[in-house]
Design a protein around this motif. Structure first.
Motif, PDB file in Angstrom:
ATOM      1  N   GLN A   1      12.877   1.855  -2.416  1.00 59.70           N
ATOM      2  CA  GLN A   1      12.777   2.920  -1.909  1.00 59.70           C
ATOM      3  C   GLN A   1      11.824   3.753  -2.063  1.00 59.70           C
ATOM      4  O   GLN A   1      10.334   4.090  -0.721  1.00 59.70           O
ATOM      5  N   LYS A   2      10.569   3.544  -3.293  1.00 60.72           N
ATOM      6  CA  LYS A   2       9.656   4.435  -3.480  1.00 60.72           C
ATOM      7  C   LYS A   2       8.499   3.520  -2.777  1.00 60.72           C
ATOM      8  O   LYS A   2       7.514   3.597  -2.401  1.00 60.72           O
ATOM      9  N   ALA A   3       8.828   1.628  -2.058  1.00 57.33           N
ATOM     10  CA  ALA A   3       7.728   1.113  -1.334  1.00 57.33           C
ATOM     11  C   ALA A   3       7.667   1.310  -0.280  1.00 57.33           C
ATOM     12  O   ALA A   3       7.015   0.870   0.522  1.00 57.33           O
ATOM     13  N   ILE A   4       8.538   2.380  -0.004  1.00 57.69           N
ATOM     14  CA  ILE A   4       8.751   2.837   1.721  1.00 57.69           C
ATOM     15  C   ILE A   4       8.690   4.232   1.529  1.00 57.69           C
ATOM     16  O   ILE A   4       7.139   4.580   2.380  1.00 57.69           O
ATOM     17  N   PHE A   5       9.035   4.707   1.051  1.00 64.47           N
ATOM     18  CA  PHE A   5       8.659   6.586   1.340  1.00 64.47           C
ATOM     19  C   PHE A   5       7.644   7.351  -0.013  1.00 64.47           C
ATOM     20  O   PHE A   5       6.913   8.230   1.099  1.00 64.47           O
TER      21      PHE A   5
ATOM     22  N   GLN B   1       8.200  -1.065 -13.114  1.00 64.91           N
ATOM     23  CA  GLN B   1       6.921   0.394 -13.511  1.00 64.91           C
ATOM     24  C   GLN B   1       6.263   1.246 -12.725  1.00 64.91           C
ATOM     25  O   GLN B   1       5.864   1.785 -12.209  1.00 64.91           O
ATOM     26  N   GLU B   2       6.857   0.216 -10.935  1.00 66.71           N
ATOM     27  CA  GLU B   2       7.103   2.190 -10.320  1.00 66.71           C
ATOM     28  C   GLU B   2       5.790   1.527  -9.951  1.00 66.71           C
ATOM     29  O   GLU B   2       4.842   2.494  -9.454  1.00 66.71           O
ATOM     30  N   GLN B   3       5.071   0.345  -9.711  1.00 63.63           N
ATOM     31  CA  GLN B   3       3.424   0.458  -9.096  1.00 63.63           C
ATOM     32  C   GLN B   3       3.449  -0.899  -8.344  1.00 63.63           C
ATOM     33  O   GLN B   3       4.184  -2.289  -7.766  1.00 63.63           O
ATOM     34  N   SER B   4       2.389  -1.176  -7.387  1.00 65.25           N
ATOM     35  CA  SER B   4       1.815  -2.073  -6.614  1.00 65.25           C
ATOM     36  C   SER B   4       1.237  -2.943  -7.200  1.00 65.25           C
ATOM     37  O   SER B   4       0.392  -2.886  -7.854  1.00 65.25           O
ATOM     38  N   GLU B   5       1.343  -4.637  -6.683  1.00 70.53           N
ATOM     39  CA  GLU B   5       0.520  -5.050  -7.763  1.00 70.53           C
ATOM     40  C   GLU B   5       0.655  -6.861  -6.534  1.00 70.53           C
ATOM     41  O   GLU B   5       0.852  -7.054  -5.679  1.00 70.53           O
TER      42      GLU B   5
ATOM     43  N   ALA C   1      -3.221   2.321  -7.071  1.00 69.20           N
ATOM     44  CA  ALA C   1      -1.608   3.242  -6.942  1.00 69.20           C
ATOM     45  C   ALA C   1      -0.644   2.207  -5.910  1.00 69.20           C
ATOM     46  O   ALA C   1      -0.413   1.182  -5.743  1.00 69.20           O
ATOM     47  N   ILE C   2       0.816   3.276  -5.733  1.00 68.13           N
ATOM     48  CA  ILE C   2       1.267   2.579  -4.897  1.00 68.13           C
ATOM     49  C   ILE C   2       0.802   2.371  -3.753  1.00 68.13           C
ATOM     50  O   ILE C   2       0.252   3.530  -2.991  1.00 68.13           O
ATOM     51  N   VAL C   3       0.782   0.858  -2.709  1.00 65.68           N
ATOM     52  CA  VAL C   3       0.793   0.977  -1.247  1.00 65.68           C
ATOM     53  C   VAL C   3       1.929   0.821  -1.102  1.00 65.68           C
ATOM     54  O   VAL C   3       2.450  -0.758  -1.582  1.00 65.68           O
ATOM     55  N   PRO C   4       1.859   1.516  -0.058  1.00 59.36           N
ATOM     56  CA  PRO C   4       3.747   1.853   0.883  1.00 59.36           C
ATOM     57  C   PRO C   4       3.342   0.592   1.762  1.00 59.36           C
ATOM     58  O   PRO C   4       2.290   0.010   2.108  1.00 59.36           O
ATOM     59  N   PHE C   5       5.149  -0.440   1.992  1.00 54.04           N
ATOM     60  CA  PHE C   5       5.149  -1.564   2.368  1.00 54.04           C
ATOM     61  C   PHE C   5       4.694  -1.030   3.997  1.00 54.04           C
ATOM     62  O   PHE C   5       4.317  -0.169   4.183  1.00 54.04           O
ATOM     63  N   GLY C   6       4.292  -2.174   4.380  1.00 53.84           N
ATOM     64  CA  GLY C   6       3.626  -2.371   5.908  1.00 53.84           C
ATOM     65  C   GLY C   6       4.008  -3.770   6.720  1.00 53.84           C
ATOM     66  O   GLY C   6       5.019  -4.586   5.964  1.00 53.84           O
ATOM     67  N   PHE C   7       3.295  -3.627   8.013  1.00 54.58           N
ATOM     68  CA  PHE C   7       3.572  -5.105   8.286  1.00 54.58           C
ATOM     69  C   PHE C   7       2.825  -5.955   8.220  1.00 54.58           C
ATOM     70  O   PHE C   7       3.431  -7.143   7.808  1.00 54.58           O
ATOM     71  N   HIS C   8       1.731  -6.445   8.168  1.00 55.40           N
ATOM     72  CA  HIS C   8       0.608  -7.844   8.801  1.00 55.40           C
ATOM     73  C   HIS C   8      -0.417  -7.781   7.928  1.00 55.40           C
ATOM     74  O   HIS C   8      -1.501  -6.688   7.459  1.00 55.40           O
TER      75      HIS C   8
END
Length: 469
Positions: free
Chosen positions: A10-14, A431-435, A456-463
């Protein structure tokens, strides 16, 4: 307020994206290949909430661009929101002001009845050009950005766009000539399909307008050798509730399977229609690629859905608790150029998948490998999001895959032709992190040769796209 059940992704989206300047990325494992010299770009909704207001659909979020610049075995990352006029106005107001794909005009009834224009979110895809970067959204003109700093430079009309001729988010670039092909759909009593052929610098050299029946939803198309192919699914817009702000654009879209799928084949040189036909009803967001396989046949691949339930599923993902089952599978189809008819259709995978891509050097031409993101085998296809990178080999007609691991989630793979690498933005829920993971394309099933941590966390997107220096 109903609290959604907790899922690791969820944190990848929220998460609301927080901008960061150019920062060196920490190497977690392995080493950055010295041959990587260029930039990895990714676009997607960076903000889904303002105060206690939430967007109506995942597609409504404000566009945020990630850039990772590679040079001499090092990587620098930065993240910036696209400074659209709507984003800036809402930043000043501290609340949402505009309608969008899944939102009516916020506020009291009188504001909704006399609503504002839809906000250009610039949140769907990226088109790197030699002198600038385009942030794409299918309902309007692209925003141009500085390729290095991601500074927003304003709307780009590409020499020919007007407020009523949008530029879609899925252009196709000929790897030999550098010419760019794209489309846009404008609404009226009936829709008009605008076809564009552009020079390598993005300037539109030719435009042809084609009248369509009704008000269909068209998200993508495919270039196949000398042709451009559109498969128009039976989704139609009921415009009256949209006009009076009683429903959002998404809510006003209706699945009408009796209409079937319309097949349109265009000559890509003069943009004139060559043939048209009808096929059974299905829906697709994305094509992988297409090519000519004989003087009379076109082959293409796409992720195909049985109906339009995928739209509701994607809305529910942005709530954190999807409940609608809407699996998509990779299909291969062959069309007869002389008749326009579908002569063969083959389902290539039983697993749910999306975001099919091929190397940029093979767009519109014969290709061997199709990469995509997939659900893990045995995963709950409704409650989980993608955590596997898959690859279909046309030569051997086999699948290969790499499972990122429990609690690791992936996005659309991005292929780097120079050196043959795959890059993927990963959310590490432990780890609640973007890689950012780097894979040698030929051995991607062995796992990444390098893993980088983002600031920082980069929210999931599209392309996303790769741009060589």
């Amino acid at each position: 307020m109903v609290v959604a059940p907790s899922y690791p992704w969820q944190k990848a989206i929220f998460t609301t994206a927080v901008e960061f300047g150019s920062e060196p990325l920490t190497v977690l494992t392995g080493a950055i290949p010295a041959s990587l010299r260029g930039t990895f770009y990714r676009n997607g909704p960076g903000r889904l909430q303002r105060g206690n207001q939430r967007v109506g659909h995942w597609f409504d979020g404000d566009g945020a661009i990630l850039a990772v610049h590679f040079q001499d075995g090092s990587a620098q990352g930065l993240l910036r929101y696209v400074q659209t006029a709507g984003y800036q106005a809402e930043e000043r107001a501290g609340r949402y002001l505009f309608p969008n794909y899944g939102m009516t005009t916020p506020g009291p009834l009188w504001e909704r009845l006399f609503g504002k224009n839809v906000k250009n979110c610039a949140n769907t895809s990226i088109l790197p050009l030699a002198d600038r970067l385009l942030a794409l959204w299918e309902g309007g003109a692209p925003h141009q950005l500085d390729r290095q700093s991601l500074q927003t430079l304003g709307l780009d009309t590409l020499g020919n766009l007007t407020p009523t001729t949008p530029y879609s988010a899925h252009p196709k670039r000929d790897p030999q000539t550098g010419e760019i092909y794209n489309f846009g759909v404008s609404l009226g009593r009936h829709a008009t399909l605008h076809l564009y052929r552009s020079a390598p610098n993005g300037v539109i050299k030719k435009r042809v307008d084609v009248a369509l029946e009704g008000l269909p939803l068209i998200h993508d198309f495919v270039m196949a050798g000398r042709y451009l192919v559109f498969m128009i699914p039976p989704v139609r817009l009921n415009i009256l509730p949209l006009m009076f702000n009683l429903k959002s654009y998404s809510e006003a879209l209706e699945w009408q399977p009796d209409l079937g799928t319309k097949l349109l084949i265009f000559d890509r040189e003069n943009l004139e229609i060559v043939q048209q036909a009808e096929a059974p009803a299905w829906f697709q967001w994305h094509f992988a690629n297409g090519c000519e396989i004989s003087p009379n046949l076109i082959r293409c691949q796409l992720v195909r859905y049985a109906d339009f339930a995928t739209n509701e599923y994607l809305r529910e993902v942005s709530t954190g608790d999807p409940v609608t089952e809407a699996p998509g599978h990779l299909w291969e189809m062959e069309l007869n150029i002389k008749t326009g008819h579908l002569v063969r259709e083959t389902q290539l995978t039983e697993r749910d998948c999306e975001f099919p891509v091929v190397p940029d050097t093979h767009v519109g031409q014969s290709w061997r490998y199709t990469y995509c993101s997939m659900k893990r085998a045995g995963a709950n296809v409704v409650k989980e999001i993608d955590s596997v990178m898959g690859c279909y080999d046309q030569q051997t007609q086999t699948w290969q895959e790499f499972d990122c691991g429990v609690g690791y989630y992936c996005m659309e793979p991005v292929y780097v032709s120079e050196g043959d690498y795959l890059l993927n933005l990963i959310f590490n829920s432990h780890q609640e992190q973007s890689e950012l993971w780097i894979f040698p394309a030929a051995q991607f099933t062995d796992g990444p040769c390098c893993q980088l941590r983002l600031p920082a966390i980069v929210p999931f997107g599209f392309h996303g796209k790769w741009a060589q220096d």
